[in-house]
Design an enzyme around this catalytic site. Structure first.
Site, PDB file in Angstrom:
ATOM      1  N   GLU A 127       0.970  -1.375   0.315  1.00  0.00           N
ATOM      2  CA  GLU A 127      -0.045  -0.055   0.071  1.00  0.00           C
ATOM      3  C   GLU A 127       0.919   1.385  -0.111  1.00  0.00           C
ATOM      4  OE1 GLU A 127      -3.135  -0.202   3.051  1.00  0.00           O
ATOM      5  OE2 GLU A 127      -3.981  -1.923   2.305  1.00  0.00           O
ATOM      6  N   GLU A 237      -5.714  -9.088   0.297  1.00  0.00           N
ATOM      7  CA  GLU A 237      -6.310  -8.756   1.874  1.00  0.00           C
ATOM      8  C   GLU A 237      -7.683  -8.551   1.287  1.00  0.00           C
ATOM      9  OE1 GLU A 237      -4.989  -6.160   4.595  1.00  0.00           O
ATOM     10  OE2 GLU A 237      -2.826  -6.257   3.907  1.00  0.00           O
TER      11      GLU A 237
END
Length: 339
Positions: A127, A237
């Protein structure tokens, strides 16, 4: 259009897709050790009501609180025959990537092909692109811009050249907003696959009640697929909390966690690579603050007994979805917004 793209995605991926959980390496402010990982991996592989959960995604390849020692999840994976999606932490400047590559080389030297045969892929960063954006930087996390991330990727490629891991597919894990940003295309060009992290629960600026979660996920996956330009998209995720505070319209509960598993997870399992978050949620320990969301499908006490029904029988899942109260569905479906 999004549903058509999603169906095409599922049909185009080989049936031998990976199933696993994303694991946090920290526990009570100390790193998990080899016996801890062995217990996690064994419980995942023997999870009641389902099967095939034999892969593990790691955020880092470095043992916590060390400089360049391989994470103890590696010998645990070898012992339990658990495959690995390794992580290379990429927002810690030069010393961070150097530590990760030192640990990776040490693991190759120590474990050789016993280690290499278990590696599903390597994610360079987590991220970083999202946290480099205006919206993503609001939580104080450091990110990395596309040029910096490309530099990290090239360093990893150079380090793996001529090693037992030289053919391992390389990727990066990020949120859909980062992949939807054309300025990050230079990162996509350097990768073999891209990873999507997505939680409708966290999309609290949208209509993100559980009734909207499946559509929100489909839209995020479709946007990511379009940005990938034909490269594989791995679900690295996703999940729904079993407890914790409300987030926008989304309520953390066992019922909603089960519904998310049935509506979003089951159609994916076995068709695309998925690492669910998570088996046991240790993030809340040792304080166990009930306002913090807990995503563990077995709770915060490790076992192979899920807190809800995790079976994915096709007829049962269809009946589950069809039997949901229609009054729970709003008349206007959400539109997720870019950064």
């Amino acid at each position: 259009m999004y549903q058509v793209i999603l169906l095409f995605t599922l049909a185009s991926v080989a049936s031998a897709a990976k199933l696993g959980f994303t694991y946090d390496e920290f526990f009570n402010f100390g790193g998990l050790k080899q016996p801890d990982f062995e217990t996690l991996f064994t419980n995942a592989a023997n999870l009641k009501g389902t099967e095939g959960w034999t892969s593990a995604r790691l955020f880092t390849t470095t043992e916590p609180l060390t400089l360049g020692e391989p994470i103890s999840a590696i010998p645990a994976a070898i012992k339990t025959n658990t495959s690995l999606l390794l992580g290379i932490w990429a927002s810690a400047y030069d010393y961070g990537i150097t530590s990760e590559l030192t640990a990776l080389k040490a693991a190759m030297d120590k474990y050789g092909h016993d280690f290499a045969r278990l590696v599903d892929g390597i994610s360079i960063g987590h991220e970083d692109l999202y946290h480099n954006s205006t919206q993503g930087s609001l939580d104080g996390s450091r990110g990395a811009g596309p040029d910096e991330l490309v530099w990290y990727i090239k360093r990893v490629k150079a380090a793996l050249s001529g090693t037992v891991l030289q053919d391992v597919p390389l990727g990066h894990v990020d949120r859909w907003q980062a992949w939807d940003n054309v300025s990050n295309q230079v990162v996509v060009d350097e990768l073999d696959w891209i990873g999507l992290n997505f939680y409708p629960y966290l999309e609290k600026t949208q209509s993100n009640g559980i009734w909207s979660s499946r559509l929100l996920f489909q839209e995020a996956l479709a946007k990511t697929r379009m940005a990938a330009n034909g490269k594989e998209v791995w679900i690295t995720e996703t999940g729904h909390p079993v407890s914790g505070e409300r987030s926008g319209d989304s309520i953390a509960s066992l019922q909603n966690a089960e519904r998310y598993w049935k509506e979003v997870g089951c159609p994916l399992f076995g068709k695309v690579n998925v690492w669910w978050y998570t088996l046991e949620d240790v993030d809340r320990l040792p304080y166990d603050d009930p306002s913090e969301p807990s995503f563990g499908i077995v709770g915060s006490l490790l076992s192979n007994e899920p807190l809800f029904n995790v079976s994915c029988d096709a007829e049962e899942s269809d009946a589950y979805i069809e039997g949901l109260p229609q009054a729970d569905t709003p008349s206007r479906m959400p539109t997720i917004m870019p950064i």
